[in-house]
Motif scaffolding. Structure first.
Motif, short mmCIF file in Angstrom:
data_model
loop_
_atom_site.label_atom_id
_atom_site.label_comp_id
_atom_site.label_asym_id
_atom_site.label_seq_id
_atom_site.Cartn_x
_atom_site.Cartn_y
_atom_site.Cartn_z
N ALA A 128 1.13 -1.48 0.11
CA ALA A 128 0.11 -0.51 -0.20
C ALA A 128 0.99 1.11 -0.25
N LYS A 165 1.89 8.82 -6.51
CA LYS A 165 1.39 9.79 -5.49
C LYS A 165 0.43 10.64 -4.34
N ILE A 166 -0.27 9.45 -4.07
CA ILE A 166 -1.48 10.03 -3.23
C ILE A 166 -0.97 10.36 -2.29
N ARG A 167 -1.76 11.27 -1.62
CA ARG A 167 -1.08 11.99 -0.31
C ARG A 167 -2.54 11.14 0.26
N ARG A 175 0.95 3.76 -2.77
CA ARG A 175 0.60 5.66 -2.78
C ARG A 175 1.49 6.41 -3.46
N ARG A 176 2.71 5.79 -2.90
CA ARG A 176 4.57 6.22 -3.32
C ARG A 176 4.47 6.69 -5.16
#
Length: 88
Positions: free
Chosen positions: A78, A86-88, A82-83
């Motif tokens: 996960a 590029k999800i915050r 995300r990295r």
């Protein structure tokens, strides 16, 4: 199996149509409540299984280690996704 896939794709279509509407927030809360209810019911089903509870000491450290590695691998994937996205 085709029924489950059809239901999933129908849900994706409805979610796409509800994007940005007030109902989307309500649906999000309902989904979280459904997931928590399913987790609770899964735990209750496991707890009610007398054979599994009786054999739990025999399963021992191997099952505990497997559980930690599975959870750790899921968390690591996960974080990597995300990295990558590029999800915050």
């Amino acid at each position: 199996m085709y029924i489950a896939l059809g239901i999933m794709f129908a849900g994706m279509l409805v979610g796409r149509l509800l994007r940005g509407h007030v109902a989307a927030g309500i649906v999000r809360r309902l989904i979280m409540a459904a997931i928590l209810l399913l987790l609770f019911l899964l735990g209750a089903a496991i707890g009610a299984n007398e054979d599994l509870i009786r054999r739990l000491p025999d399963l021992g450290w191997q099952s505990l280690a497997l559980m930690f590695f599975c959870v750790g691998g899921s968390i690591a994937c996960a974080v990597a996704i995300r990295r990558f996205l590029k999800i915050r």
